[in-house]
Design a protein around this motif. Structure first.
Motif, PDB file in Angstrom:
ATOM      1  N   GLY A  13       0.813  -1.187   0.000  1.00 21.24           N
ATOM      2  CA  GLY A  13       0.000   0.000   0.000  1.00 21.24           C
ATOM      3  C   GLY A  13       0.854   1.247   0.000  1.00 21.24           C
ATOM      4  N   GLY A  14       0.202   2.385  -0.137  1.00 19.79           N
ATOM      5  CA  GLY A  14       0.903   3.658  -0.161  1.00 19.79           C
ATOM      6  C   GLY A  14      -0.082   4.794  -0.011  1.00 19.79           C
ATOM      7  N   PHE A  15       0.398   6.014  -0.078  1.00 19.77           N
ATOM      8  CA  PHE A  15      -0.496   7.167  -0.013  1.00 19.77           C
ATOM      9  C   PHE A  15       0.046   8.274  -0.912  1.00 19.77           C
ATOM     10  N   PHE A  16      -0.863   9.107  -1.376  1.00 15.64           N
ATOM     11  CA  PHE A  16      -0.548  10.180  -2.312  1.00 15.64           C
ATOM     12  C   PHE A  16      -0.887  11.509  -1.657  1.00 15.64           C
ATOM     13  N   VAL A  17       0.040  12.465  -1.706  1.00 19.42           N
ATOM     14  CA  VAL A  17      -0.169  13.790  -1.121  1.00 19.42           C
ATOM     15  C   VAL A  17      -0.182  14.808  -2.260  1.00 19.42           C
ATOM     16  N   PRO A  18      -1.368  15.143  -2.774  1.00 16.99           N
ATOM     17  CA  PRO A  18      -1.426  16.038  -3.950  1.00 16.99           C
ATOM     18  C   PRO A  18      -0.948  17.453  -3.669  1.00 16.99           C
ATOM     19  N   SER A  19      -0.949  17.872  -2.414  1.00 16.78           N
ATOM     20  CA  SER A  19      -0.517  19.230  -2.090  1.00 16.78           C
ATOM     21  C   SER A  19       0.989  19.322  -1.862  1.00 16.78           C
ATOM     22  N   GLY A  20       1.691  18.191  -1.923  1.00 19.19           N
ATOM     23  CA  GLY A  20       3.131  18.184  -1.714  1.00 19.19           C
ATOM     24  C   GLY A  20       3.865  18.740  -2.923  1.00 19.19           C
ATOM     25  N   GLY A  21       5.155  18.907  -2.777  1.00 23.92           N
ATOM     26  CA  GLY A  21       5.951  19.425  -3.878  1.00 23.92           C
ATOM     27  C   GLY A  21       7.428  19.340  -3.563  1.00 23.92           C
ATOM     28  N   PHE A  22       8.240  19.810  -4.497  1.00 23.42           N
ATOM     29  CA  PHE A  22       9.676  19.822  -4.288  1.00 23.42           C
ATOM     30  C   PHE A  22      10.270  21.015  -5.022  1.00 23.42           C
ATOM     31  N   ILE A  23      11.483  21.377  -4.629  1.00 22.38           N
ATOM     32  CA  ILE A  23      12.202  22.477  -5.256  1.00 22.38           C
ATOM     33  C   ILE A  23      13.168  21.877  -6.260  1.00 22.38           C
ATOM     34  N   ASP A  24      12.958  22.170  -7.545  1.00 23.83           N
ATOM     35  CA  ASP A  24      13.779  21.514  -8.557  1.00 23.83           C
ATOM     36  C   ASP A  24      15.142  22.185  -8.748  1.00 23.83           C
ATOM     37  N   ASP A  25      15.336  23.369  -8.159  1.00 23.70           N
ATOM     38  CA  ASP A  25      16.640  24.037  -8.254  1.00 23.70           C
ATOM     39  C   ASP A  25      16.965  24.675  -6.907  1.00 23.70           C
ATOM     40  N   PRO A  26      17.419  23.876  -5.938  1.00 20.94           N
ATOM     41  CA  PRO A  26      17.690  24.426  -4.606  1.00 20.94           C
ATOM     42  C   PRO A  26      18.792  25.477  -4.607  1.00 20.94           C
ATOM     43  N   GLN A  27      19.738  25.378  -5.532  1.00 17.82           N
ATOM     44  CA  GLN A  27      20.791  26.390  -5.595  1.00 17.82           C
ATOM     45  C   GLN A  27      20.212  27.756  -5.951  1.00 17.82           C
ATOM     46  N   LEU A  28      19.300  27.776  -6.930  1.00 13.40           N
ATOM     47  CA  LEU A  28      18.655  29.034  -7.302  1.00 13.40           C
ATOM     48  C   LEU A  28      17.783  29.544  -6.163  1.00 13.40           C
ATOM     49  N   ALA A  29      17.087  28.628  -5.473  1.00 14.99           N
ATOM     50  CA  ALA A  29      16.251  29.039  -4.349  1.00 14.99           C
ATOM     51  C   ALA A  29      17.097  29.668  -3.242  1.00 14.99           C
ATOM     52  N   ALA A  30      18.258  29.065  -2.966  1.00 11.60           N
ATOM     53  CA  ALA A  30      19.156  29.627  -1.951  1.00 11.60           C
ATOM     54  C   ALA A  30      19.670  30.998  -2.381  1.00 11.60           C
ATOM     55  N   GLN A  31      19.976  31.143  -3.662  1.00 14.01           N
ATOM     56  CA  GLN A  31      20.415  32.439  -4.180  1.00 14.01           C
ATOM     57  C   GLN A  31      19.316  33.486  -4.009  1.00 14.01           C
ATOM     58  N   ASN A  32      18.066  33.089  -4.280  1.00 14.21           N
ATOM     59  CA  ASN A  32      16.944  34.019  -4.130  1.00 14.21           C
ATOM     60  C   ASN A  32      16.768  34.442  -2.675  1.00 14.21           C
ATOM     61  N   LEU A  33      16.915  33.492  -1.747  1.00  7.86           N
ATOM     62  CA  LEU A  33      16.807  33.827  -0.329  1.00  7.86           C
ATOM     63  C   LEU A  33      17.923  34.786   0.091  1.00  7.86           C
ATOM     64  N   MET A  34      19.137  34.549  -0.432  1.00 10.77           N
ATOM     65  CA  MET A  34      20.251  35.436  -0.113  1.00 10.77           C
ATOM     66  C   MET A  34      20.005  36.839  -0.660  1.00 10.77           C
ATOM     67  N   ASP A  35      19.496  36.910  -1.886  1.00 14.21           N
ATOM     68  CA  ASP A  35      19.212  38.220  -2.475  1.00 14.21           C
ATOM     69  C   ASP A  35      18.123  38.957  -1.693  1.00 14.21           C
ATOM     70  N   ALA A  36      17.114  38.205  -1.248  1.00 11.16           N
ATOM     71  CA  ALA A  36      16.049  38.823  -0.458  1.00 11.16           C
ATOM     72  C   ALA A  36      16.593  39.345   0.867  1.00 11.16           C
ATOM     73  N   ALA A  37      17.480  38.568   1.496  1.00 13.22           N
ATOM     74  CA  ALA A  37      18.087  39.010   2.754  1.00 13.22           C
ATOM     75  C   ALA A  37      18.888  40.292   2.549  1.00 13.22           C
ATOM     76  N   ARG A  38      19.642  40.343   1.462  1.00 15.70           N
ATOM     77  CA  ARG A  38      20.406  41.559   1.166  1.00 15.70           C
ATOM     78  C   ARG A  38      19.486  42.756   0.955  1.00 15.70           C
ATOM     79  N   HIS A  39      18.360  42.512   0.293  1.00 15.36           N
ATOM     80  CA  HIS A  39      17.405  43.597   0.043  1.00 15.36           C
ATOM     81  C   HIS A  39      16.932  44.218   1.354  1.00 15.36           C
ATOM     82  N   PHE A  40      16.831  43.380   2.394  1.00 17.84           N
ATOM     83  CA  PHE A  40      16.355  43.874   3.682  1.00 17.84           C
ATOM     84  C   PHE A  40      17.502  44.254   4.626  1.00 17.84           C
ATOM     85  N   GLY A  41      18.703  44.385   4.068  1.00 18.92           N
ATOM     86  CA  GLY A  41      19.800  44.928   4.856  1.00 18.92           C
ATOM     87  C   GLY A  41      20.841  43.956   5.345  1.00 18.92           C
TER      88      GLY A  41
END
Length: 276
Positions: A1-29
């Motif tokens: 058996g198993g289960f399906f979580v339709p609301s789940g997801g994943f980040i296909d480019d974690p490096q880009l996501a980390a870069q975006n978080l860093m840029d956002a942090a810089r924007h706020f000082g």
């Protein structure tokens, strides 16, 4: 058996996501110092004063947060708080391998992540027509602990590649197996119960957000909110150790008991894997 979580997801480019978080942090000082390491935690009279960097710079601060991932145990040692914490962190090597996606299991037609606890692997499609496959700490896979994160190689091993890719091929026979390994290796920051530590320490002003055990990347914005509320409460005189801080999450109308993530908690019952 198993289960399906339709609301789940994943980040296909974690490096880009980390870069975006860093840029956002810089924007706020925020000031970001890349390719720079901490060599000392400055303190006096059981109170943190700042951090010393390997370039000779000293950053003065009455609040320091250890969010150093696989290096977190080393930073805790520098701060002198490791021996006063019931929970510890260790760097664990993990490998992820890439194989060509099948016609049925790809990013366009079936963009789902599959966790197979029977065979001991997880897999998901990614852009570029490939699948990635990694392990879920199955009993047959010995943990590879790394004492010095800087010494570990990002190159995948033949042994892990053969083990995980063949498990995927057994479950998805349409997958073609490459002639040589393709993928990468990196490190988890693991606690004994695979639950993070978000807490104060016995050194005044020194806080920890570590031991994320490979499963907290998408929670990063929430973790920032939790740490902000924790620090505000503790610096205002609240005794978090005896009366854990409760944080209301307005987006989901739920309350998080930060005692769950205490440095001195009893081990939390879980899967003992990256699944939490």
């Amino acid at each position: 058996g198993g289960f399906f979580v339709p609301s789940g997801g994943f980040i296909d480019d974690p490096q880009l996501a980390a870069q975006n978080l860093m840029d956002a942090a810089r924007h706020f000082g925020a000031k970001v110092s890349l390719r720079t390491s901490v060599v000392a935690i400055e303190k006096s009279q059981n109170k943190v004063l700042g951090v010393q960097l390997n370039n000779g710079e000293t950053i003065k601060s009455s609040i320091v947060i250890n969010a150093a991932g696989p290096w977190s145990s080393h930073i805790n040692d520098l701060a002198g708080v490791s021996e006063t914490m019931e929970m510890s962190t260790r760097a664990m090597r993990q490998e992820v391998h890439a194989v060509p996606a099948s016609e049925e299991f790809n990013i366009i037609d079936n963009p789902v992540m599959v966790g197979d606890l029977d065979l001991g692997f997880y897999s998901r499609p990614q852009p570029g027509g490939t699948l990635i496959v990694g392990g879920v700490e199955a009993d047959c896979d010995p943990a590879v602990w790394i004492d010095d994160p800087d010494s570990d190689s990002p190159t995948p091993s033949i042994e892990s590649w053969e083990s995980l890719v063949w498990r995927l091929a057994k479950r998805v026979p349409e997958v073609s197996v490459p002639n040589r390994p393709t993928g990468l290796a990196s490190l988890y920051d693991v606690t004994p119960d695979w639950t993070p530590i978000y807490d104060r320490t016995d050194l005044g002003g020194f806080y920890v957000a570590c031991g994320t055990s490979g499963n907290q990347f998408k929670n990063a914005p929430l973790i920032g909110h939790l740490m902000k509320e924790l620090i505000h409460a503790c610096e205002s005189g609240h005794d978090h150790d005896t009366d854990p801080v409760q944080v209301h999450c307005s987006m989901v109308n739920e309350t998080v008991d930060l005692g769950t993530f205490s440095r001195n908690r009893k081990p939390v019952a879980g899967t003992g894997t990256v699944l939490g």
